[in-house]
Design a protein around this motif. Sequence first.
Motif, PDB file in Angstrom:
ATOM      1  N   ILE A 140      42.403  13.935  43.857  1.00 28.12           N
ATOM      2  CA  ILE A 140      41.132  13.321  43.477  1.00 28.12           C
ATOM      3  C   ILE A 140      40.108  13.531  44.596  1.00 28.12           C
ATOM      4  N   GLU A 141      38.913  13.929  44.225  1.00 30.40           N
ATOM      5  CA  GLU A 141      37.849  14.139  45.219  1.00 30.40           C
ATOM      6  C   GLU A 141      37.165  12.798  45.501  1.00 30.40           C
ATOM      7  N   SER A 142      37.896  11.936  46.154  1.00 27.14           N
ATOM      8  CA  SER A 142      37.426  10.562  46.360  1.00 27.14           C
ATOM      9  C   SER A 142      36.185  10.483  47.249  1.00 27.14           C
ATOM     10  N   SER A 143      35.906  11.528  48.005  1.00 24.50           N
ATOM     11  CA  SER A 143      34.695  11.524  48.847  1.00 24.50           C
ATOM     12  C   SER A 143      33.422  11.515  48.005  1.00 24.50           C
ATOM     13  N   LYS A 144      33.537  11.823  46.709  1.00 23.49           N
ATOM     14  CA  LYS A 144      32.374  11.819  45.820  1.00 23.49           C
ATOM     15  C   LYS A 144      32.034  10.411  45.315  1.00 23.49           C
ATOM     16  N   ILE A 145      32.884   9.438  45.635  1.00 22.60           N
ATOM     17  CA  ILE A 145      32.646   8.068  45.189  1.00 22.60           C
ATOM     18  C   ILE A 145      31.653   7.400  46.138  1.00 22.60           C
ATOM     19  N   SER A 146      30.593   6.822  45.582  1.00 26.22           N
ATOM     20  CA  SER A 146      29.548   6.230  46.420  1.00 26.22           C
ATOM     21  C   SER A 146      29.374   4.734  46.198  1.00 26.22           C
ATOM     22  N   CYS A 147      29.990   4.176  45.158  1.00 26.38           N
ATOM     23  CA  CYS A 147      29.816   2.742  44.899  1.00 26.38           C
ATOM     24  C   CYS A 147      30.686   1.919  45.852  1.00 26.38           C
ATOM     25  N   PRO A 148      30.361   0.649  46.071  1.00 29.46           N
ATOM     26  CA  PRO A 148      31.214  -0.214  46.904  1.00 29.46           C
ATOM     27  C   PRO A 148      32.648  -0.235  46.363  1.00 29.46           C
ATOM     28  N   THR A 149      33.601  -0.047  47.267  1.00 29.54           N
ATOM     29  CA  THR A 149      35.002   0.098  46.851  1.00 29.54           C
ATOM     30  C   THR A 149      35.904  -0.768  47.722  1.00 29.54           C
ATOM     31  N   LEU A 150      36.765  -1.520  47.045  1.00 35.86           N
ATOM     32  CA  LEU A 150      37.774  -2.324  47.745  1.00 35.86           C
ATOM     33  C   LEU A 150      39.125  -1.645  47.608  1.00 35.86           C
TER      34      LEU A 150
END
Length: 278
Positions: A206-216
């Motif tokens: 998964i290209e998780s670096s593309k996630i920009s929303c607040p993440t817990l």
Amino acid sequence: MPYFRNQNDYEIYFEIFNEDSNLPVLILIHEYGSSQTIFSKQKRFLAQYFKLILFDVIGHGNSDKNPYELQENMINSTLNDLSNLLTYLSIEGSISILGYGLFGTATAQQFTIINRNCVNFLILLNGGNLFIDSTIKNIFWNLLPKYSRVNFNEIINQSFDEIVDQISPLIEKIIQPDEVILSKRDRDLIKNRIKDEIWDLNEFQIESSKISCPTLIICAELDEEAPIYFSKQLRKNIRDSEYHMVSMTGHLGISQRHEEYNNIIYTFLQNNNFISTG
């Protein structure tokens, strides 16, 4: 029981809390081999603040079984089912997602990446960024010893052929009924399919670096299914994220230590103004 029919005419079971309210929408996605009941210690707590939607992934829980499961990309099919469910419930606008386990967190991340402008926040419990999107990959992962999971990328690159030779016969035995006699050609096709899927597990993540929303991100100290290494990688890759480790519990920590998990989730939601406590 509430069901909807997906695009392949299979019945998918779901539950919804606060359906007629104007509360923000939160979707819960369970682990491979589990069901939405895994969230029994979370749903009542979260339903105080959200229009909460849970569903059983096809082939799990109360949803229909898929006779073509071995050929399916489970993450893609689940994303399609989730989109169809939101349409079925006439839900538009922004939502938030909570995923549990390697499959649930991977699916939640993929949905967020694809729909990045309409996801308010993301919660990832005991997960990672591996594409465990098929029955074969799931069986393979569960057959690996703990040490190999923790050091997966290093080991698979160094000993790929040896690992495949040792594990492939076990996977074949699991997915192929004893009473079914296959031709050599079919056996070779299965072996090649297993080899390709194991290699894909190493190559594509998964290209998780593309996630920009607040993440817990929450992990469990003794988790052998999703070692804490994966959650630490998520923390490194996702810019706007916070990381917590719950001590002295394993993969079922969301049930065994649910109060601690729920407290961490509550604090995250409150600090980011995603819930009103007034």
